[in-house]
Design an enzyme around this catalytic site. Structure first.
Site, PDB file in Angstrom:
ATOM      1  N   GLU A 126      55.199  34.779  47.087  1.00  0.00           N
ATOM      2  CA  GLU A 126      56.102  33.646  46.896  1.00  0.00           C
ATOM      3  C   GLU A 126      55.674  32.808  45.700  1.00  0.00           C
ATOM      4  O   GLU A 126      56.509  32.351  44.913  1.00  0.00           O
ATOM      5  CB  GLU A 126      56.155  32.766  48.147  1.00  0.00           C
ATOM      6  CG  GLU A 126      57.125  31.597  47.978  1.00  0.00           C
ATOM      7  CD  GLU A 126      57.144  30.641  49.152  1.00  0.00           C
ATOM      8  OE1 GLU A 126      57.457  29.451  48.921  1.00  0.00           O
ATOM      9  OE2 GLU A 126      56.866  31.064  50.286  1.00  0.00           O
ATOM     10  N   CYS A 198      59.206  24.776  54.576  1.00  0.00           N
ATOM     11  CA  CYS A 198      60.468  25.079  55.263  1.00  0.00           C
ATOM     12  C   CYS A 198      60.469  24.563  56.695  1.00  0.00           C
ATOM     13  O   CYS A 198      59.428  24.358  57.316  1.00  0.00           O
ATOM     14  CB  CYS A 198      60.766  26.571  55.201  1.00  0.00           C
ATOM     15  SG  CYS A 198      59.999  27.560  56.489  1.00  0.00           S
ATOM     16  N   SER A 270      57.590  35.731  60.806  1.00  0.00           N
ATOM     17  CA  SER A 270      57.978  37.116  60.530  1.00  0.00           C
ATOM     18  C   SER A 270      57.580  38.074  61.648  1.00  0.00           C
ATOM     19  O   SER A 270      57.679  39.292  61.485  1.00  0.00           O
ATOM     20  CB  SER A 270      57.363  37.577  59.196  1.00  0.00           C
ATOM     21  OG  SER A 270      55.977  37.314  59.159  1.00  0.00           O
TER      22      SER A 270
END
Length: 316
Positions: A126, A198, A270
């Site tokens: 990222e 996030c 995830s």
């Protein structure tokens, strides 16, 4: 021994979207479908997709001309998009929309001549994708820092033309310390319009914080290279709770739970729920007699699929 299940846990909207993109492309194009980098950082998910015919690569050099390639949820540098276009690859972008938001912030600041501080972990895809938004002559316009100590060593051209962004999966505690150091040294530094960490990362960390008053051990289901899973483990450890990150129930060691009255379980964004339930089953074998779901934030976020997947045929 009792079990408390953190809420929320497991898949977030960005991960759901990325996996759906791969599955939809497989349905339309058949095999092989190439994915640049692991589409999400979870061994179970990656192995399942490999079994369906997905080929994971780290470089487009391993992708034949004209083939179909998917870019991972973590974001991709501009140069990779350019290379894919030059080689006639059919591209589907699984970048999480919240990572795309950070890319937009970086591009906006760079075009305005503002230097950018990227708060994140070196080598994480990222971070590479976000810093890769500044290419060519703009490459020296973005700086990576990992700790508050890095702030003191940071050299910029104009402290009055400076902004920062963060990796979306950081620890809130770590990020807050670094931002505090930045604003102390550079009082006029521009902050993102909306926090970059996030919602799913924040919610899962908050759920772990809520658990730490009730449990004396925590199991985090998530892969070694999952940043948000590692941050969940650290969140518990900072509050004095023994915490263990595992890819699967097979990695649980009985001695971790000797004398423990209550064990918490959570999962990185995830990690699929099936792995959580396998951990619950294994803990029951080790002596747990109750598993209770904790209350928590209800997530109802969803992200649309890429437009080219909705309207076009995938080239085999």
């Amino acid at each position: 021994m009792k079990i408390l299940l953190a809420n929320p846990r497991g898949f977030c909207a960005g991960v759901d979207r990325a996996i759906t993109i791969v599955e939809e492309v497989l349905k339309r194009a058949g095999t092989p479908v190439y994915v640049r980098h692991e589409v999400v950082h979870n061994t179970f998910v990656v192995e399942r997709l490999k079994a369906q015919g997905v080929i994971f690569v780290e470089s487009l050099d391993a992708v034949p001309d004209g083939a179909t390639v998917i870019f991972s949820a973590h974001g991709t540098p501009k140069r990779v998009y350019e290379e894919a276009a030059q080689r006639g690859l059919t591209v589907f972008d699984a970048t999480c929309p919240l990572v795309t938001k950070v890319h937009i912030e970086v591009n906006r600041m760079a075009q305005a001549g503002i230097e950018i501080v990227m708060i994140g972990h070196a080598g994480h895809p990222e971070v590479e994708g976000t810093m890769g938004q500044c290419e060519g002559t703009m490459r020296d316009q973005i700086h990576l820092i990992e700790t508050a100590a890095d702030v003191e060593r940071l050299q910029v051209r104009n402290p009055d033309r400076l902004g920062y962004v963060t990796q979306t999966t950081l620890s809130q505690d770590d990020a807050a310390q670094i931002v505090e150091a930045l604003t102390r040294r550079f009082p006029r530094i521009l902050a993102p319009k909306k926090e970059d960490i996030c919602y799913a990362t924040q919610n899962r960390q908050n759920a772990v914080r809520a658990l730490t008053g009730e449990v004396d051990a925590l199991v985090v289901v998530g892969s070694r290279n999952s940043s948000n899973s590692n941050r969940l483990r650290e969140t518990a450890e900072r509050r004095g709770i023994a915490a263990y990150r595992v890819d699967s129930a097979e990695e649980l060691l009985p001695e971790w739970f000797d004398g423990k009255r209550c064990v918490g379980i959570t999962a990185g964004a995830s990690a699929p729920e099936v792995l959580v339930q396998e951990v619950v089953a294994r803990l029951r074998v080790l002596g747990a007699d109750e598993a209770r779901e904790c209350e928590g934030v209800i997530e109802n976020v969803s992200f649309p699929l890429p437009k080219n997947l909705l309207v076009s045929e995938v080239r085999a």
